[in-house]
Design an enzyme around this catalytic site. Structure first.
Site, PDB file in Angstrom:
ATOM      1  N   ASP A 171       0.070  -7.630   1.487  1.00 57.02           N
ATOM      2  CA  ASP A 171       0.576  -6.260   1.595  1.00 57.02           C
ATOM      3  C   ASP A 171       2.097  -6.201   1.636  1.00 57.02           C
ATOM      4  O   ASP A 171       2.689  -5.425   2.387  1.00 57.02           O
ATOM      5  CB  ASP A 171      -0.013  -5.548   2.820  1.00 57.02           C
ATOM      6  CG  ASP A 171       0.050  -4.027   2.693  1.00 57.02           C
ATOM      7  OD1 ASP A 171       0.300  -3.540   1.572  1.00 57.02           O
ATOM      8  OD2 ASP A 171      -0.131  -3.335   3.698  1.00 57.02           O
ATOM      9  N   LEU A 182      -4.233  -0.139  15.103  1.00 59.56           N
ATOM     10  CA  LEU A 182      -5.604   0.128  15.499  1.00 59.56           C
ATOM     11  C   LEU A 182      -5.571   1.390  16.353  1.00 59.56           C
ATOM     12  O   LEU A 182      -4.837   1.458  17.338  1.00 59.56           O
ATOM     13  CB  LEU A 182      -6.185  -1.025  16.324  1.00 59.56           C
ATOM     14  CG  LEU A 182      -6.498  -2.329  15.590  1.00 59.56           C
ATOM     15  CD1 LEU A 182      -7.135  -3.316  16.551  1.00 59.56           C
ATOM     16  CD2 LEU A 182      -7.426  -2.088  14.412  1.00 59.56           C
ATOM     17  N   GLY A 200     -11.938 -26.095   7.672  1.00 61.02           N
ATOM     18  CA  GLY A 200     -12.090 -26.411   9.086  1.00 61.02           C
ATOM     19  C   GLY A 200     -12.164 -25.179   9.947  1.00 61.02           C
ATOM     20  O   GLY A 200     -12.562 -24.108   9.492  1.00 61.02           O
ATOM     21  N   LEU A 260      -3.533 -26.170   0.102  1.00 64.65           N
ATOM     22  CA  LEU A 260      -3.473 -27.456   0.794  1.00 64.65           C
ATOM     23  C   LEU A 260      -4.707 -28.294   0.486  1.00 64.65           C
ATOM     24  O   LEU A 260      -4.599 -29.489   0.210  1.00 64.65           O
ATOM     25  CB  LEU A 260      -3.329 -27.233   2.295  1.00 64.65           C
ATOM     26  CG  LEU A 260      -3.279 -28.468   3.191  1.00 64.65           C
ATOM     27  CD1 LEU A 260      -2.111 -29.375   2.801  1.00 64.65           C
ATOM     28  CD2 LEU A 260      -3.164 -28.057   4.652  1.00 64.65           C
ATOM     29  N   GLY A 261      -5.894 -27.668   0.561  1.00 70.13           N
ATOM     30  CA  GLY A 261      -7.126 -28.383   0.240  1.00 70.13           C
ATOM     31  C   GLY A 261      -7.856 -28.920   1.449  1.00 70.13           C
ATOM     32  O   GLY A 261      -8.375 -30.046   1.412  1.00 70.13           O
ATOM     33  N   GLY A 278       3.073   6.393   8.297  1.00 65.70           N
ATOM     34  CA  GLY A 278       4.412   6.598   7.752  1.00 65.70           C
ATOM     35  C   GLY A 278       5.387   5.529   8.187  1.00 65.70           C
ATOM     36  O   GLY A 278       6.434   5.349   7.581  1.00 65.70           O
ATOM     37  N   HIS A 283       0.812  -1.216   0.000  1.00 69.15           N
ATOM     38  CA  HIS A 283       0.000   0.000   0.000  1.00 69.15           C
ATOM     39  C   HIS A 283       0.849   1.271   0.000  1.00 69.15           C
ATOM     40  O   HIS A 283       0.349   2.354  -0.307  1.00 69.15           O
ATOM     41  CB  HIS A 283      -0.985  -0.006   1.178  1.00 69.15           C
ATOM     42  CG  HIS A 283      -0.390   0.275   2.515  1.00 69.15           C
ATOM     43  ND1 HIS A 283      -0.100  -0.716   3.434  1.00 69.15           N
ATOM     44  CD2 HIS A 283      -0.033   1.432   3.120  1.00 69.15           C
ATOM     45  CE1 HIS A 283       0.396  -0.186   4.526  1.00 69.15           C
ATOM     46  NE2 HIS A 283       0.445   1.130   4.360  1.00 69.15           N
ATOM     47  N   SER A 316       4.635   2.448   7.980  1.00 66.69           N
ATOM     48  CA  SER A 316       4.332   1.291   7.135  1.00 66.69           C
ATOM     49  C   SER A 316       5.542   0.910   6.292  1.00 66.69           C
ATOM     50  O   SER A 316       6.135   1.743   5.613  1.00 66.69           O
ATOM     51  CB  SER A 316       3.157   1.605   6.214  1.00 66.69           C
ATOM     52  OG  SER A 316       1.968   1.731   6.939  1.00 66.69           O
ATOM     53  N   THR A 322       3.109  -2.756   9.584  1.00 67.91           N
ATOM     54  CA  THR A 322       2.087  -2.686   8.540  1.00 67.91           C
ATOM     55  C   THR A 322       0.868  -1.865   8.912  1.00 67.91           C
ATOM     56  O   THR A 322       0.368  -1.088   8.101  1.00 67.91           O
ATOM     57  CB  THR A 322       1.631  -4.114   8.158  1.00 67.91           C
ATOM     58  OG1 THR A 322       2.739  -4.807   7.616  1.00 67.91           O
ATOM     59  CG2 THR A 322       0.511  -4.086   7.133  1.00 67.91           C
ATOM     60  N   ALA A 323       0.343  -2.017  10.115  1.00 67.97           N
ATOM     61  CA  ALA A 323      -0.949  -1.400  10.426  1.00 67.97           C
ATOM     62  C   ALA A 323      -1.057  -1.124  11.915  1.00 67.97           C
ATOM     63  O   ALA A 323      -0.290  -1.652  12.728  1.00 67.97           O
ATOM     64  CB  ALA A 323      -2.094  -2.316   9.984  1.00 67.97           C
TER      65      ALA A 323
END
Length: 448
Positions: free
Chosen positions: A135, A229, A269, A265-266, A208, A105, A210, A226-227
């Site tokens: 990101d 709250l 759950g 992975l497939g 800034g 970003h 980030s 990164t982020a």
């Protein structure tokens, strides 16, 4: 006086405890008070400021009162290109090659990227590859000389309570250092990114920061900030960083392919809960409970079964299903991995080779004329247009939602990678063979 002495002794004890294996001296002040300065003098030259310029497409709906000027089939919105500038941080991980890791970003949409070192020297940079889902972005400094990189540590070794230092460029002030502890590990379900497995820290992280570095007291990179709250973008002691192990796995793919080729992975759950553990008589309180194994998937081929509890991947503990999902999505296609499970009260190990992730992708990255279309593999073969923006380039070329692209220039395509390869090799006009309901037609694209 006693209070001051107690504080110094306590901090000294903590620093000594947290850096038992470190070779960097911490206590070199004349009065023998503790300091992180020697470590930071070695590490901070590897953390850079990033400034970007570019333009972004802004869409505005045309008011009803003006639409009669365009007629009944006219555009519903107005599209404008608006310039933007941005600031962020980055970390040099390879001085010789000039590789810099930052957040996607920070550089998204940028046409010019300028990297500024701690000493003020500036270099232009180019994008090697990006992964919007996690990101992460990898840059390369052009003609870089005298660069300093950082040693990458293993985020798998982190524990809640470990001391960490955040380094970045908050609010464009210039390089800034803050400290704190690891507040939590494996944070997910926050809605910040599609792939989340964050380190949470109370080291101050602000706008800034980030793309900046989260390092241990011995100067090893263990996260990319990164982020946060917080109200209005301000710090309240809850910041998040992408773990270094996850970053390294993504960067290796960006270096090799220029993109992330995500593995699957497939299994489906949820988290292992106390109720599930009790019902299955399992002596475990963490892990990913497998409710379903997708037929013909990598997991099915390796022998995993519904009811298994995945407790580790490549020897590293799995805390919950979100942790498992994030780890798998950062590993490349065709990578053999070791899955540890609990089955019938016994621990078993399986070797699994991940298969390709053919989820929906934005088609604009494949061809300019496909801008506005989202593609995903169709069950009956080919690539279906699952979403189509009204008034987009793809819509103007005549594509419709639920169209299925079955061939390009007469070459059949059934996966995104096949479509990308055909489009990359095509020159000039591109003819799409479209299946629309019970009919078949050709659409010609230009501008590739």
């Amino acid at each position: 006086m006693k209070l001051k002495l107690f504080a110094v002794l306590t901090l000294t004890s903590l620093l000594t405890l947290g850096t038992a294996q470190a070779n960097i001296p911490f206590f070199n002040n004349k009065d023998e008070t503790p300091t992180l300065a020697p470590m930071l003098e070695e590490v901070t030259p590897a953390v850079v400021n990033i400034s970007v310029k570019g333009s972004r497409e802004v869409r505005q709906r045309i008011p009803d009162m003006f639409r009669f000027f365009f007629g009944p089939n006219g555009p519903q919105e107005q599209v404008q290109e608006r310039p933007f500038r941005g600031l962020g941080s980055g970390v040099i991980i390879d001085a010789e090659k000039g590789y810099v890791v930052t957040n996607n970003h920070v550089i998204d949409g940028a046409s010019e990227i300028l990297v500024t070192l701690k000493d003020g020297e500036q270099f232009d940079a180019e994008v090697i590859g990006t992964d919007a889902n996690s990101d992460i972005a990898l840059l390369k400094i052009k003609d870089g000389e005298g660069l300093t990189d950082i040693e990458i540590g293993s985020s798998a070794d982190l524990r809640v309570g470990d001391f960490v230092v955040a380094i970045g460029n908050p609010f464009g002030l210039g390089q800034t250092v803050t400290s704190g502890i690891v507040s939590a590990l494996g944070r997910s379900g926050l809605g910040i990114e599609e792939i989340e497995n964050f380190i949470q820290t109370d080291a101050a992280i602000n706008s800034g920061n980030s793309g900046g570095a989260l390092v241990t007291l011995d100067g090893k990179l263990i996260g990319i900030n990164t982020a946060i709250l917080g109200p209005n973008g301000g710090n309240i002691g809850i910041g998040f960083a992408i773990p270094s192990d996850m970053m390294e796995a993504l960067v290796q793919q960006l270096i090799e392919f220029g993109e992330v080729r995500r593995g699957v992975l497939g299994v489906r759950g949820n988290d292992l809960t106390a109720d599930i553990a009790e019902a299955l008589n399992l002596k475990a309180n963490q892990g990913a409970f497998v409710a379903e194994v997708v037929p013909d998937s990598a997991a099915a081929e390796a022998g995993l079964l519904s009811g298994d509890v995945i407790t580790a991947v490549n020897g590293e503990k799995i805390r919950n299903f979100g942790d498992l999902s994030a780890r798998i999505k950062t590993m490349g296609v065709g990578k053999p991995i070791e899955i540890t499970v609990l089955r019938d009260g016994e621990e078993r190990t399986f070797e699994v080779t991940l298969t390709a992730d053919e989820q929906a992708v934005e088609a604009a990255n494949l061809h300019p004329a496909l801008q506005g279309a989202t593609l995903a593999p169709a069950s009956e073969g080919g690539l279906a247009i699952t979403e189509l923006e009204e008034g987009s380039m793809a819509a103007r070329y005549g594509l419709r939602k639920d169209d299925v692209i079955v061939a390009v220039n007469r070459q059949p395509v059934s996966t995104v990678s096949e479509l990308r390869n055909v489009l990359d090799s095509a020159q000039g006009v591109v003819a799409l063979n479209i299946r629309r309901g019970n009919s078949s037609l050709y659409l010609v694209l230009r501008g590739g």
